[in-house]
Design a protein around this motif. Structure first.
Motif: not given
Length: 382
Positions: A22-31, A140-144
């Motif tokens: 999910l982390y990777v997909l979220d970043i790549w989709n926004d880019i 914690m990093l993901k929450l930030l």
């Protein structure tokens, strides 16, 4: 036998992979969405989309690197498997969080494949506790990152969609990934927090987790919808949002948070807390915050319940608009459900255990105090 509340199971390992996905997909989709806006000559929207992505990445890399250094000072020199210079280079290219995912998955895979006969129950508890400490750092990093990137991204894309009254596939994906990123960050942090602190009562799963998640998601999304409608009314609402951020940052400063080891980093942390408080309430310093929470949600309710009527009054052409009626219904329904879940959770479902107050962080003996422990108990509390 290994206690279930500190067991790093195969399911937990698989959920870590899902979180990375999910982390990777979220970043790549926004880019990808930023590039779409750029080719459509929507340079402001493109720039803002990229800005939110890299703000989240930059802040998470800074804290990740400093936490690695803190862990090394505690004697865990091999936790990262690299020198300080190598770690710095890794975080400069924004790969620090991926590095944490790699080590957690690698170490977790070895542990879940072990048989109970290969080590003692005490050794298993120690190793599983270390895995949850690593998972807590990530959560914690993901929450930030979620409140610096995903939540503002939700607001921006909703503003664009409601303003244009059109929805593209990439915008739809951005909304979905941003929403799930916030939801995942909340659930994962809540799940990992107390499992990394065995002296504190664990937050039970099932109904308490469901009610807590509904409370957070309903209040956050309804608030974001309200902000987006206000932005349609006037782009100068960004000035008001900036003032809200300053109020939240000032409050964190007045509370004298002590999350970081250096003053400069502490100021950055307080600024990030200010951003988070724009979208939702968290216990900033592990104290009883009943009065502060009541004040926050009274103000929240005023904004949410007044925004749709205000927009209809000042923009008469939208009174019969489908999008305003839909947005108003989502704001009202989300606000009521979120507040009901908030009351239900804190009255009946919030685990107190050794905590003397609903949100008070204590119960750890002096002998348990380490840099990692102090970091966790001084971070944002649910």
């Amino acid at each position: 036998m290994l206690q279930t509340n500190i067991q790093y199971s195969k399911l937990r390992w698989l959920l870590t992979i899902l979180g990375l996905f999910l982390y990777v997909l979220d970043i790549w989709n926004d880019i990808g969405l930023a590039l779409k806006y750029y080719y459509e000559a929507q340079y402001v929207w493109s720039g803002m989309t990229v800005m939110f992505v890299f703000t989240g990445l930059l802040v998470s890399q800074i804290f990740s690197y400093v936490w690695y250094l803190d862990d090394m000072k505690e004697g865990e020199q091999t936790i990262a498997g690299m020198s300080k210079g190598g770690l710095a280079a890794l975080h400069v290219i924004c790969m620090g969080v991926f590095h944490r995912y790699y080590h957690l998955l690698k170490r977790g895979f070895k542990e879940v494949r072990k048989t109970t006969s290969s080590c003692t129950a005490e050794q298993m508890r120690d190793e599983h506790h270390k895995l949850f400490c690593m998972a807590t750092d990530l959560s914690m990093l993901k929450l930030l990152e979620a409140f610096l990137e995903s939540a503002p991204q939700l607001l921006l894309q909703l503003y664009i969609i409601l303003g244009q009254q059109e929805l593209s596939v990439m915008q739809c994906l951005s909304l979905a990934f941003s929403f799930f990123s916030v939801a995942w960050a909340l659930v994962d942090y809540r799940h990992c927090l107390r499992r990394s602190l065995p002296h504190i009562t664990e937050m039970p799963s099932g109904l308490p987790t469901t009610v807590y998640l509904l409370y957070k998601l309903c209040t956050i999304t309804s608030h974001i919808f309200s902000y987006s409608l206000l932005l349609i009314l006037s782009p100068y609402i960004t000035v008001a949002l900036t003032l809200l951020w300053l109020v939240g940052t000032t409050w964190a400063h007045l509370l004298q948070t002590n999350f970081c080891s250096s003053r400069g980093l502490e100021l950055l942390y307080r600024a990030v807390v200010g951003v988070i408080l724009v979208f939702t309430f968290f216990n900033v310093k592990g104290q009883d915050t009943k009065v502060a929470m009541i004040i926050y949600y009274v103000f929240y309710s005023i904004i949410n319940f007044m925004t749709p009527p205000l927009l209809a009054l000042l923009m008469p052409e939208l009174r019969t608009s489908t999008f305003l009626l839909t947005a108003g219904g989502l704001i009202f329904g989300g606000s009521v459900l979120g507040l009901l879940c908030l009351v239900l959770y804190y009255l009946f479902l919030h685990p107190r255990g050794r905590w003397q107050e609903a949100d008070e962080v204590d119960g750890l003996g002096v002998e348990a105090e380490t840099t990692r422990t102090r970091k966790v108990i001084n971070f944002l509390q649910p």
